[in-house]
Structures are given as structure tokens and as C-alpha cells.
Write a protein that holds these residues in place. Structure first.
Motif, PDB file in Angstrom:
ATOM      1  N   LEU B 317      44.293  30.578 -15.948  1.00 37.96           N
ATOM      2  CA  LEU B 317      44.271  30.491 -17.400  1.00 37.96           C
ATOM      3  C   LEU B 317      44.809  31.809 -17.912  1.00 37.96           C
ATOM      4  CD1 LEU B 317      40.820  28.951 -18.354  1.00 37.96           C
ATOM      5  CD2 LEU B 317      43.025  27.840 -18.396  1.00 37.96           C
ATOM      6  N   ILE B 318      45.219  31.831 -19.171  1.00 38.54           N
ATOM      7  CA  ILE B 318      45.591  33.118 -19.732  1.00 38.54           C
ATOM      8  C   ILE B 318      44.316  33.930 -19.888  1.00 38.54           C
ATOM      9  CG2 ILE B 318      46.454  34.231 -21.813  1.00 38.54           C
ATOM     10  CD1 ILE B 318      48.386  31.732 -21.865  1.00 38.54           C
ATOM     11  N   GLY B 319      44.304  35.104 -19.314  1.00 40.37           N
ATOM     12  CA  GLY B 319      43.109  35.941 -19.369  1.00 40.37           C
ATOM     13  C   GLY B 319      42.283  35.906 -18.103  1.00 40.37           C
ATOM     14  N   GLY B 320      42.691  35.168 -17.085  1.00 39.82           N
ATOM     15  CA  GLY B 320      41.931  35.196 -15.843  1.00 39.82           C
ATOM     16  C   GLY B 320      42.041  33.916 -15.047  1.00 39.82           C
ATOM     17  N   VAL B 321      41.042  33.692 -14.200  1.00 37.14           N
ATOM     18  CA  VAL B 321      41.028  32.487 -13.377  1.00 37.14           C
ATOM     19  C   VAL B 321      39.721  31.719 -13.593  1.00 37.14           C
ATOM     20  CG1 VAL B 321      42.550  33.380 -11.586  1.00 37.14           C
ATOM     21  CG2 VAL B 321      40.103  33.755 -11.404  1.00 37.14           C
ATOM     22  N   ARG B 322      39.665  30.502 -13.080  1.00 36.71           N
ATOM     23  CA  ARG B 322      38.519  29.639 -13.342  1.00 36.71           C
ATOM     24  C   ARG B 322      37.547  29.547 -12.184  1.00 36.71           C
ATOM     25  NH1 ARG B 322      41.080  24.211 -14.427  1.00 36.71           N
ATOM     26  NH2 ARG B 322      39.000  23.549 -15.002  1.00 36.71           N
ATOM     27  N   ARG B 323      37.994  29.887 -10.977  1.00 37.44           N
ATOM     28  CA  ARG B 323      37.088  29.762  -9.830  1.00 37.44           C
ATOM     29  C   ARG B 323      36.878  31.123  -9.188  1.00 37.44           C
ATOM     30  NH1 ARG B 323      35.951  24.430  -7.411  1.00 37.44           N
ATOM     31  NH2 ARG B 323      36.339  23.059  -9.161  1.00 37.44           N
ATOM     32  N   ASP B 324      35.629  31.404  -8.902  1.00 37.81           N
ATOM     33  CA  ASP B 324      35.295  32.673  -8.278  1.00 37.81           C
ATOM     34  C   ASP B 324      35.259  32.500  -6.756  1.00 37.81           C
ATOM     35  OD1 ASP B 324      34.702  35.263  -8.095  1.00 37.81           O
ATOM     36  OD2 ASP B 324      32.797  35.181  -9.168  1.00 37.81           O
ATOM     37  N   ILE B 325      35.374  33.620  -6.043  1.00 40.70           N
ATOM     38  CA  ILE B 325      35.228  33.590  -4.583  1.00 40.70           C
ATOM     39  C   ILE B 325      33.895  34.235  -4.261  1.00 40.70           C
ATOM     40  CG2 ILE B 325      36.140  34.412  -2.392  1.00 40.70           C
ATOM     41  CD1 ILE B 325      38.908  34.353  -3.587  1.00 40.70           C
ATOM     42  N   ASN B 326      32.936  33.431  -3.833  1.00 40.21           N
ATOM     43  CA  ASN B 326      31.633  34.008  -3.512  1.00 40.21           C
ATOM     44  C   ASN B 326      31.580  34.423  -2.037  1.00 40.21           C
ATOM     45  OD1 ASN B 326      31.351  31.634  -2.129  1.00 40.21           O
ATOM     46  ND2 ASN B 326      30.031  30.679  -3.659  1.00 40.21           N
ATOM     47  N   GLU B 327      30.438  34.984  -1.653  1.00 35.03           N
ATOM     48  CA  GLU B 327      30.311  35.536  -0.303  1.00 35.03           C
ATOM     49  C   GLU B 327      30.565  34.473   0.771  1.00 35.03           C
ATOM     50  OE1 GLU B 327      30.120  38.587   2.180  1.00 35.03           O
ATOM     51  OE2 GLU B 327      30.132  38.689  -0.002  1.00 35.03           O
ATOM     52  N   GLU B 328      30.035  33.275   0.500  1.00 33.70           N
ATOM     53  CA  GLU B 328      30.164  32.190   1.482  1.00 33.70           C
ATOM     54  C   GLU B 328      31.633  31.815   1.697  1.00 33.70           C
ATOM     55  OE1 GLU B 328      29.024  27.521   1.677  1.00 33.70           O
ATOM     56  OE2 GLU B 328      27.997  28.757   0.198  1.00 33.70           O
ATOM     57  N   LYS B 329      32.349  31.715   0.566  1.00 32.59           N
ATOM     58  CA  LYS B 329      33.766  31.360   0.648  1.00 32.59           C
ATOM     59  C   LYS B 329      34.555  32.469   1.325  1.00 32.59           C
ATOM     60  CE  LYS B 329      34.079  28.571  -3.506  1.00 32.59           C
ATOM     61  NZ  LYS B 329      34.700  28.552  -4.824  1.00 32.59           N
ATOM     62  N   LYS B 330      34.143  33.706   1.056  1.00 35.83           N
ATOM     63  CA  LYS B 330      34.834  34.844   1.644  1.00 35.83           C
ATOM     64  C   LYS B 330      34.731  34.801   3.170  1.00 35.83           C
ATOM     65  CE  LYS B 330      34.470  39.835   1.594  1.00 35.83           C
ATOM     66  NZ  LYS B 330      33.800  40.989   0.988  1.00 35.83           N
ATOM     67  N   GLN B 331      33.506  34.553   3.655  1.00 33.06           N
ATOM     68  CA  GLN B 331      33.296  34.494   5.104  1.00 33.06           C
ATOM     69  C   GLN B 331      34.108  33.359   5.710  1.00 33.06           C
ATOM     70  OE1 GLN B 331      32.150  36.889   6.658  1.00 33.06           O
ATOM     71  NE2 GLN B 331      31.348  37.888   4.832  1.00 33.06           N
ATOM     72  N   LYS B 332      34.086  32.227   5.025  1.00 30.83           N
ATOM     73  CA  LYS B 332      34.796  31.048   5.515  1.00 30.83           C
ATOM     74  C   LYS B 332      36.301  31.338   5.587  1.00 30.83           C
ATOM     75  CE  LYS B 332      35.258  26.656   6.419  1.00 30.83           C
ATOM     76  NZ  LYS B 332      34.891  26.105   7.701  1.00 30.83           N
TER      77      LYS B 332
END
Lengths: 179, 545
Positions: B317-332
Motif C-alpha cells: 500500500l502507499i505508506g507501507g505493507v499489509r502483512r507483518d513477518i512474525n518470529e514464527e514466519k521468520k524461522q520458517k
């Protein structure tokens, strides 16, 4: 790399292949490989929807449309145009839209591709003209912001009239009456 | 700091010499020159200052100031600057000198401006590029007085591209099972040897720019931009969002920029894997194709985990993104990358040891460095010809300044070099994701409140897997006033003519595939057809290489 090794190297793909085994699955008899974050078809809860049209404004491909008729306002969702971006879920003020992981949307009846939510439009209590908002929208707004009882359920024209009347009554008497 | 000032002085001096004026906004130098000095200024930028020509943009600014304008977009890669060379054109009888003699890469974009805005270019041979031959004369779809849903009544006519009888003609396309997309190549052969090539593209008329300027809002255009390309869509939506953010001077949260960069690299990995698969398939090594696509599936799953969709991620989106990367996703993600890297390295070693892959790719489809420079080619095509350019490093955007990576450059210019550039880039991309995941800062991912003032200009180059995407935005009321998109294939296709010439016919499919062409991205312009006169097309005829 020795000459023989170089010749033999391409054959190593057999090792890779035998280690991997079969990777395809017997869809539809087995579950497809879908992540928990997958965005699929949306579902609109007709009991929560207030028909404000925020989703219609946000929807990039016009999959959500507001069809206005004499006394009804119909929110139409057409899966065929939907790009599954879930912007409608972001903007819905009442959380009526829920995302699902459903992507198996093929059907033999085109009508299955449409969802309709029909709302009643508010009638002006004064002149009987239908106003822009739906009954639920009015209820929602009344809960959020307190509008004097006198003014709700009335069309903007009537509201203006009542307001001017009220002021003039206080100062000079009713509008339009010349002494 | 001293050096930076000197560089900016150089551009200000240039504009003064040409009788124009210059202004600097952030990393963009705006130079406005009178039209008679345009060629001289462009030539100086391109030849003397070694600026990279990206694209030119014609704009109908009559509702704003009564003029047509043409903006030539250059980038100074060594100093990380965008240089916009703009000139105003009288609205009656719009004419402007062509810069193709000085900058051959400007051929297509000038003809596109001629078709869509009716700006005539003097000093070159005009031909119709974008619009179909039956399109009525004098109707220019990107002018502001043409409504976006206007459809003239037209009847399609068949179009004959070649008239030659001297050489054998081999038509490829427009619908060909090996091409995936509608484009038309005509190879002229003498025996086994290709002697010349003509290209007819622009069969896909989607009207994307016009739609973005008329029917949609700022936020909706993100999703439209994503659909310009089926493979590198996220690059386009990021590029658009970054261009608007630059124009409006928004301070986007760092975390959002990191997430953008990570997802951009995920996209690069899957795109290069896809290309490697296709290349192996074209080379006749189908085993490699199957295995590369098998490991690509992991990346698709990763993309879905990070964004919610395998493709067309829809998180910008203008001004950023809509989905965050949490710890679980980071590890995966790290886990997937580790497995992928191991599997990929083993597989690519095997694949490159296959004799037919090396033999068929090396020495074919050579693009010499001089031609590559002249035509301003992009991405792996340029890097395989010894041009060291990569927008991620030269014009840092999103969070790339926080990652260190190598830009692989090969000098051979043949198909093998283009293959190896991509092979190396894949490994770099995996390293970039790991670095960025490690450094990702905490904080919000979306700017809640902002304003986009009208009439500002933003240009952004984003390095897509195929080369640099360029998005040019003039902000308007609630939606872009002008939105120009240039996909990398747009600058790479003219180079095919050089690559295919004097090559055996059997290598042509691989050479065409080697630029990783994406024809629908290139053809994102307007419209259908009409009753009208038939015209002979001169395809890339104006370009003398």
C-alpha cells in the motif's frame, strides 16, 4: 575434477531424483499444499453488514458493487472479478467480512458466483422520500455519534427545513408568514 | 559531501548552458530545457556524463499549464541520481526534436508518445508502434480529453509485416505453443542462418496507464500495478508505491521497507528459478526443468506464507505493507532458505555439467557491450554483457542499503553468461533475505495518516528479475495525474535483433528466451481497433544499429 567424474556428473541427477521420490499429490483426494496465511474467497456476514459501502470504495477490481433501487440497497459480491486482496476486510467498519481459505470455486451454475446482501433504505419520516443510507447504517451512526432524536430518520432537506424553522421561530416567528 | 556538491553543480551548469533551469528534490534532478536544446542536452547526459537512459514520458499537461511535455528519464548510476530532462511543447501542432540519433534506446518510447499523445518527433522516421494499424488517425488515447471507456467502432484487419521475397521468412507467433504470450517475430533466414529479425509486439492492449489515471484511487492502483506482470508483479507495485511516496515525501516505516525488500527477493528467487527451468526446457534438458520447478514450489509456498498469496501478493500500500513477518514466519523462512540453498546448489552443479547445456548456451546470442550500452538494455542482459549496473546497489531503495551483496557481471554476452548471471544472483538473493531478516527493526508497518499533495513528480527504478522497472508518477487529486510504467523487456527486445543476427536458426528460441521476455508487461498500453486505413508497419525500422 577428473575426466571420468566430469563425464559421470550429469548422472548424479538420478541420486537427487531417487532421494526426492514422488512430490505430486493425489488432488482432490489429498489435501492441497496451502499455507495457513492463504487468502481465498471472502464471506460477508449478512447479519453484521450495515451497507455503508466502504468495501465497494476500496475494492480495486469492482468485485463488490452497490446496486441501488427505489427502496433497497444491494451489496453484490461477484467471485469472478475478485482478486482475493482482502482490502474489504481491512476497511469494513463492523468486521462483517471474513476471509476464508477456500479457493475451489468452480461451479456449473453461474449464479453461485454471486452473493447478495439486501438492505432497506431509510424513509424520511417527514416527507417520505428515501434517503441515501440504510436502516442499519443509521442505527450504527446513532450508536457512535449522538444526533438529536428530532433529526434522525429525516432526509437532509427536511433536516435543513426543521433547523431553519426552529431558529426563526425563536427569533421572528415561523418562516414564510408575513405579518 | 564535497563531491556530491560538485556533481549537482555539473547538472546545474548543464541546464544553464542550455538556457534552461534546474531544481533538485531529494535524489532527483529536474532539468527543464527549451526544445531546440533537447538533443544537445540529452546527448551530453548520455555520452559525456555516462548517464543511463531509462525511458521517456509524454504527458498531456494541457489542463495544468496548457502544454504537452516530454520527460526523458536518465539515471546517474555512479552517484545514485535520477536526472529528468523535461521540455514543454506547444499544444497546437506538438513537435519536438527526436533524440534517437544521440540515444538509440529512446526509439520505442518516442513512438509510443507519438501514438498515444500525438507528439511528433522531428529528425527521425516515424512509424506506428503501439496502436493497431486500423486505429483512426488523430485519436490519441492518453490525451486527457479522451475518456477511458471510449471505444471507437472498428473492424480488425489482418496485418502483413513482411514484404520481402529475397530471403526465407520464418514467422514465430503471435500465438505459438512455445512462447506463452502473444508476440510476433519474423526471422529472415538464408539457409540455416538468421540474417535479420523483425518484431511486432503490442498485441495486448490493457489500457493500464489510462485506468490508473482515471478510474482508480491511489491505493487501488497498487493492485493494478501488481497485475502488469505475472512473474514480477510485486516489483511493479513496490515501484509504484515508492514513486508515489517519493513524490509525496512520505516517511515510510523502516520495517515496511525491510518487508518489501525481503518479498522482492523472494520474488526474484522464484522468477529466476522459473527462468532456469524454461531455459533447460528450451535446451532440451527436461530433467533439469522438472527439478528446478520442483524446488521452486518451496519458494512459492514461502511467498504464500509471507504474503497470503503465491503470486500477486497484494501486500503493498502507499505508506507501507499489509502483512507483518512474525518470529514464527521468520524461522520458517530461514528453514526453507537453508533447504533451498542446499538443494539448489547441488542441482545447479549437476545441471551445468550436462554437456548440451554448456555447448548450446555458450557462444550463441552474443550481445556485445557497445550495442548493449547504446540500446540501454537492462538487468541480467546488461550484466552478462559486461555492464555493471543494478538498481539495488546504484539507486538504493526500500531496505537494500542495509544489505551487502555482490552484483555478478560476466563479459561474454552470450546465452551462457546470461544463464550464469541468474545462477549467481539466486545465491545472492538468498543471502540478502537472511541478512535483512536478521536486521529487521521493530515498529509499525503502515503509515496511518498522510497527505499526497498535487502536482509532484516521483520517479523510481526497481530492479526486477529481468531488469529495472521504471515508474513515473505525477500526483493528482485522489489518483495519479500521470502514471508511466516501463517494464525491463521494453528495452531488452530491441537488443534481440543484435543477438539473433548471424546465428543458427536452432539457437533462436533460446536467445529469445534468454532475455527472459515478458511481453504483456511491455504491452501495457491502450485499446482496440477501428475502421480505418491500413498502414505498413516499420518495425524497429527507425533504429539503425
Amino acid at each position: 575434477m577428473s575426466f571420468v567424474k566430469k563425464i559421470i556428473k550429469p548422472v548424479e541427477v538420478l541420486v537427487v531424483a531417487s532421494k526426492t521420490g514422488r512430490v505430486t499429490i493425489k488432488y482432490p483426494f489429498e489435501e492441497p499444499w496451502i499455507s495457513p496465511e492463504f487468502r481465498g474467497k471472502i464471506e460477508i456476514d449478512p447479519t453484521k453488514c450495515i451497507g455503508c459501502g466502504a468495501c465497494v470504495n476500496a475494492c480495486p477490481p469492482n468485485a463488490l458493487e452497490m446496486i441501488e433501487s427505489e427502496d433497497k440497497k444491494t451489496l453484490r459480491y461477484f467471485v469472478g472479478r475478485c482478486i482475493f486482496c482482502w482490502r474489504c476486510i481491512d476497511v469494513c467498519p463492523v468486521g462483517a467480512i471474513k476471509g476464508t481459505r477456500n479457493f475451489e470455486l468452480a461451479t456449473n451454475d453461474p449464479l453461485d458466483l454471486y452473493d447478495y446482501i439486501v438492505h432497506n433504505r431509510v424513509k424520511c419520516r417527514e416527507c417520505g422520500k428515501v434517503t441515501g443510507e440504510t436502516t442499519r447504517m443509521l442505527k450504527y451512526v446513532l450508536e457512535k455519534a449522538f444526533v438529536t432524536e428530532n433529526y434522525n430518520n429525516k432526509c437532509p432537506d427536511c433536516r435543513k427545513k426543521i433547523f431553519i424553522n426552529a431558529i426563526s421561530m425563536r427569533r421572528t416567528g415561523p418562516v414564510g408568514e408575513k405579518t | 559531501m564535497e563531491g556530491e556538491k560538485l556533481i549537482l553543480d555539473k547538472y546545474i551548469e548543464l541546464s544553464r548552458d542550455m538556457g534552461g533551469k534546474a531544481s533538485i528534490e531529494g535524489d532527483t534532478v529536474h532539468i527543464i530545457v527549451p526544445s531546440e536544446k533537447l538533443v544537445e542536452a540529452a546527448s551530453k547526459l548520455f555520452n559525456e556524463y555516462q548517464c543511463d537512459f531509462r525511458v521517456c514520458v509524454g504527458t498531456d499537461e494541457r489542463p495544468l499549464n496548457g502544454y504537452f511535455t516530454i520527460t526523458h528519464i536518465f539515471t546517474d548510476n555512479r552517484n545514485g541520481l535520477y536526472v529528468l530532462l523535461k521540455t514543454y511543447i506547444e499544444p497546437q501542432d506538438p513537435k519536438v526534436p527526436s533524440i534517437t540519433n544521440a540515444v538509440p534506446g529512446a526509439d520505442w518510447c518516442e513512438m509510443e508518445a507519438r501514438d498515444l499523445l500525438g507528439i511528433e518527433f522531428t529528425g527521425r522516421t516515424p512509424y506506428r508502434l503501439v496502436l493497431p494499424p486500423e486505429w483512426p488517425k488523430g485519436l490519441h488515447p492518453l490525451r486527457k480529453d479522451v475518456p477511458y471507456n471510449y471505444r471507437p467502432q472498428i473492424r480488425g484487419v489482418s496485418e502483413k509485416v513482411s514484404t520481402t521475397t529475397e530471403t526465407g521468412v520464418i514467422p514465430i507467433g503471435p500465438y505459438h505453443p512455445a512462447l506463452h504470450e502473444p508476440e510476433y517475430f519474423e526471422l529472415y533466414v538464408e539457409g540455416e542462418k538468421v540474417v535479420d529479425v523483425k518484431y511486432r509486439g503490442f498485441h495486448v492492449h490493457r489500457g493500464i496507464e489510462k485506468l490508473g489515471e482515471t478510474r482508480m484511487t491511489y491505493q487501488q492502483v497498487n493492485f493494478l500495478a501488481e497485475r502488469i506482470c505475472g512473474i514480477c508483479g510485486f516489483e511493479h507495485s513496490s515501484c509504484y508505491a515508492l514513486a508515489v511516496e517519493k513524490a509525496a515525501k512520505l516517511d515510510v516505516p523502516e520495517r515496511a521497507q525491510f518487508i518489501r525488500s525481503i518479498v522482492l527477493e523472494v520474488e526474484r528467487i522464484h522468477s529466476h528459478l522459473l527462468w532456469l527451468g524454461v531455459a533447460f526446457h528450451v535446451l532440451g534438458y527436461d530433467t533439469g526443468f522438472m527439478h528446478v520447478w520442483r524446488i521452486r514450489e518451496r519458494v512459492m509456498y514461502l511467498a504464500e506464507l509471507l504474503t497470503g498469496s503465491r503470486k500477486t501478493y497484494g501486500i503493498n500500500l502507499i505508506g507501507g505493507v499489509r502483512r507483518d513477518i512474525n518470529e514464527e514466519k521468520k524461522q520458517k523462512t530461514l528453514e526453507v532458505l537453508r533447504e533451498l540453498e542446499k538443494e539448489y546448489k547441488g542441482l545447479i552443479e549437476v545441471a551445468l555439467s550436462v554437456p548440451q547445456v554448456r555447448k548450446r548456451a555458450s557462444g550463441t546470442g552474443v550481445l556485445p557491450r557497445e550495442d548493449a550500452l547504446k540500446l540501454s538494455v537492462e538487468g541480467p542482459t546488461a550484466r552478462a554483457s559486461g555492464i555493471d549496473k543494478d538498481a539495488r546497489r546504484d539507486l538504493p531503495y526500500a531496505a537494500y542499503k542495509y544489505a551487502s551483496f555482490r552484483v555478478p557481471v560476466y563479459t561474454e554476452g552470450d546465452n551462457l553468461a546470461r544463464l550464469l548471471v541468474r545462477v549467481d544472483e539466486l545465491v545472492e538473493s538468498m543471502a540478502i533475505i537472511e541478512q535483512l531478516l536478521d536486521k529487521i527493526p521493530k515498529g509499525p508497518i503502515l503509515l496511518e495518516k498522510y497527505e499526497i499533495p498535487e502536482g509532484r513528480v516521483g520517479v523510481q527504478v526497481v530492479e526486477a528479475p529481468r531488469g529495472g522497472d521504471v515508474h513515473f508518477v505525477i500526483t493528482g487529486h485522489g489518483k495519479p495525474y500521470r502514471w508511466r510504467v516501463r517494464a525491463p523487456t521494453y528495452s531488452n527486445i530491441p537488443a534481440l535483433r543484435v543477438m539473433l543476427r548471424d546465428q543458427p536458426l536452432a539457437d533462436a528460441p533460446l536467445t529469445i528466451a534468454s532475455i527472459d521476455p515478458c511481453f504483456s508487461c511491455t504491452d501495457r498500453v491502450l485499446i482496440v481497433r477501428e475502421n480505418g486505413r491500413r498502414e505498413w508497419l516499420r518495425l524497429t525500422g527507425g533504429l539503425k544499429i
